[in-house]
Design a protein around this motif. Sequence first.
Motif, short mmCIF file in Angstrom:
data_model
loop_
_atom_site.label_atom_id
_atom_site.label_comp_id
_atom_site.label_asym_id
_atom_site.label_seq_id
_atom_site.Cartn_x
_atom_site.Cartn_y
_atom_site.Cartn_z
N LEU A 190 0.83 -1.22 0.00
CA LEU A 190 0.00 0.00 0.00
C LEU A 190 0.86 1.26 0.00
CD1 LEU A 190 -2.88 -0.89 2.52
CD2 LEU A 190 -3.08 -0.55 0.04
N ALA A 191 2.00 1.19 0.69
CA ALA A 191 2.87 2.37 0.80
C ALA A 191 3.40 2.81 -0.56
CB ALA A 191 4.01 2.09 1.77
N GLU A 192 3.35 1.91 -1.55
CA GLU A 192 3.86 2.25 -2.89
C GLU A 192 2.87 3.08 -3.70
OE1 GLU A 192 4.68 -1.52 -4.64
OE2 GLU A 192 6.47 -1.86 -3.41
N PHE A 193 1.60 3.09 -3.27
CA PHE A 193 0.59 3.82 -4.05
C PHE A 193 0.70 5.32 -3.76
CE2 PHE A 193 -1.16 -0.39 -4.20
CZ PHE A 193 -1.82 -0.44 -5.43
N PRO A 194 0.54 6.17 -4.81
CA PRO A 194 0.51 7.62 -4.57
C PRO A 194 -0.80 7.99 -3.88
CG PRO A 194 0.10 7.13 -6.89
CD PRO A 194 0.39 5.82 -6.23
N ASN A 195 -0.80 9.09 -3.20
CA ASN A 195 -2.01 9.59 -2.52
C ASN A 195 -2.61 8.58 -1.54
OD1 ASN A 195 -1.85 11.96 -4.03
ND2 ASN A 195 -2.91 10.95 -5.75
N MET A 196 -1.74 7.83 -0.93
CA MET A 196 -2.20 6.79 0.00
C MET A 196 -1.48 6.97 1.34
SD MET A 196 -4.00 3.96 0.32
CE MET A 196 -4.23 3.24 -1.30
N ARG A 197 -2.23 7.06 2.42
CA ARG A 197 -1.60 7.03 3.74
C ARG A 197 -1.96 5.69 4.37
NH1 ARG A 197 -2.98 10.27 9.30
NH2 ARG A 197 -1.09 9.60 10.40
N VAL A 198 -0.96 4.93 4.76
CA VAL A 198 -1.22 3.64 5.39
C VAL A 198 -0.73 3.70 6.83
CG1 VAL A 198 0.84 2.68 4.28
CG2 VAL A 198 -0.79 1.15 5.34
N ILE A 199 -1.63 3.34 7.74
CA ILE A 199 -1.28 3.33 9.17
C ILE A 199 -1.46 1.89 9.65
CG2 ILE A 199 -1.79 4.24 11.47
CD1 ILE A 199 -3.35 6.52 10.08
N THR A 200 -0.40 1.34 10.25
CA THR A 200 -0.55 0.00 10.85
C THR A 200 -0.66 0.16 12.35
OG1 THR A 200 0.72 -1.07 9.10
CG2 THR A 200 0.51 -2.26 11.18
N SER A 201 -1.62 -0.53 12.92
CA SER A 201 -1.78 -0.53 14.38
C SER A 201 -1.27 -1.85 14.94
CB SER A 201 -3.26 -0.36 14.72
OG SER A 201 -3.41 -0.48 16.12
N LEU A 202 -0.38 -1.74 15.93
CA LEU A 202 0.16 -2.93 16.62
C LEU A 202 -0.31 -2.90 18.06
CD1 LEU A 202 3.85 -2.77 15.31
CD2 LEU A 202 2.00 -4.22 14.45
N ALA A 203 -0.56 -4.09 18.62
CA ALA A 203 -1.06 -4.15 19.99
C ALA A 203 0.01 -3.76 21.01
CB ALA A 203 -1.57 -5.56 20.28
N GLY A 204 1.28 -3.93 20.64
CA GLY A 204 2.37 -3.58 21.57
C GLY A 204 2.71 -4.72 22.51
N ARG A 205 2.55 -5.95 22.05
CA ARG A 205 2.84 -7.11 22.90
C ARG A 205 4.33 -7.42 23.00
NH1 ARG A 205 -1.81 -6.40 23.81
NH2 ARG A 205 -3.54 -7.83 23.49
N THR A 206 5.09 -7.08 21.94
CA THR A 206 6.52 -7.40 21.98
C THR A 206 7.33 -6.13 22.22
OG1 THR A 206 6.43 -7.31 19.56
CG2 THR A 206 6.54 -9.48 20.54
N ASP A 207 8.47 -6.28 22.89
CA ASP A 207 9.28 -5.12 23.30
C ASP A 207 9.90 -4.43 22.09
OD1 ASP A 207 8.62 -5.80 25.83
OD2 ASP A 207 10.50 -6.87 26.26
N THR A 208 10.34 -5.21 21.11
CA THR A 208 11.01 -4.62 19.94
C THR A 208 10.31 -5.10 18.67
OG1 THR A 208 12.56 -6.45 20.04
CG2 THR A 208 13.29 -4.36 20.99
N PRO A 209 9.12 -4.57 18.38
CA PRO A 209 8.40 -5.06 17.20
C PRO A 209 9.10 -4.64 15.91
CG PRO A 209 7.31 -3.12 18.11
CD PRO A 209 8.44 -3.45 19.05
N ARG A 210 8.94 -5.50 14.91
CA ARG A 210 9.38 -5.15 13.56
C ARG A 210 8.43 -4.08 13.06
NH1 ARG A 210 7.81 -9.40 9.22
NH2 ARG A 210 8.00 -8.09 7.39
N LEU A 211 8.96 -2.99 12.50
CA LEU A 211 8.09 -1.89 12.09
C LEU A 211 7.73 -1.99 10.62
CD1 LEU A 211 9.62 1.07 14.11
CD2 LEU A 211 7.60 -0.30 14.64
N PRO A 212 6.45 -1.86 10.29
CA PRO A 212 6.02 -1.95 8.89
C PRO A 212 6.27 -0.64 8.14
CG PRO A 212 4.13 -1.63 10.32
CD PRO A 212 5.33 -1.68 11.22
#
Length: 243
Positions: free
Chosen positions: A20-42
């Motif tokens: 999705l981040a590749e599309f123009p005029n697109m804002r993509v927000i990912t929500s993570l629950a925060g269960r892991t201390d060092t999550p991989r960021l999308p």
Amino acid sequence: MRTILILGGTSEAYDLAARLAEFPNMRVITSLAGRTDTPRLPAGDVRIGGFGGVAGLSAYLRDTAIDAVVDATHPFAARMGWNAVQACDDTATPLLRLERPAWQPGPADRWHGVADWRQAGQWVASHGQRVLLAVGRQDLDAFTGLDHVWFLIRSVQEPECFKDFAQAEMLLARGPFAQDDERDLLVQHRIDTIVCKNSGGATDAKLLAACQLGLSVVMIQRPPRPSAACVHDVDGALQGLGL
Ligand code: NAP
């Protein structure tokens, strides 16, 4: 500008965010629950932590002007699935669920389907001797009282309840794993039973290895989630979003 909220925590959610981040005029927000201390960021924007139930999620959808939600949470994240349906309904926000298909047993598999953790614990108590627990840290309580069983607990982080097991070894590891390595691990530890959740998706190396070795698998079935428009892969999600 179109804003898509991905409810994340799965590999599919990361893949979708990247596409999705590749599309123009697109804002993509990912929500993570925060269960892991060092999550991989999308790719794209990220927010971390619970919304505060249906009301909190509804407020977030309105305040952030979300145009569509993709619930790409894990099939066992039952509460978030219900909250997403309710909040999207309340705010008239289009919702798509991205859910990997469940694993199905083949003729040579020795699976024992159970509905929940209590049933899994009961099965292990009467049949298991050396058991691989390939489940989440928060899912271990059903097994802590089984002092006559030896457990190999595989997890990304050490669970707090590890000290409550009478006979157990901890294996800190993050998949994916290769089938040959899984077979070696099962043989090395003389495992007779694997407990896992029917997370589904790509063929799973430990299940293939278990089948090869004729081991029992206690397979926890998925919890119910409310019906919603559902796709099974990232391409399907892009199509479902009209992209
Ligand atoms: P859950 O039981 O469905 O959710 C419990 C609460 O955690 C929700 O009510 C919500 O809090 C918050 N939450 C869950 N997912 C969230 C997200 N993506 N963004 C923001 N808040 C979220 O979920 P869970 O089983 O604890 O799983 C938590 C996360 O881990 C999920 O995102 C899931 O995709 C991921 N995960 C879960 C499993 C599993 O087996 N359960 C396996 C792999 C990954 P509020 O009510 O305050 O909004």
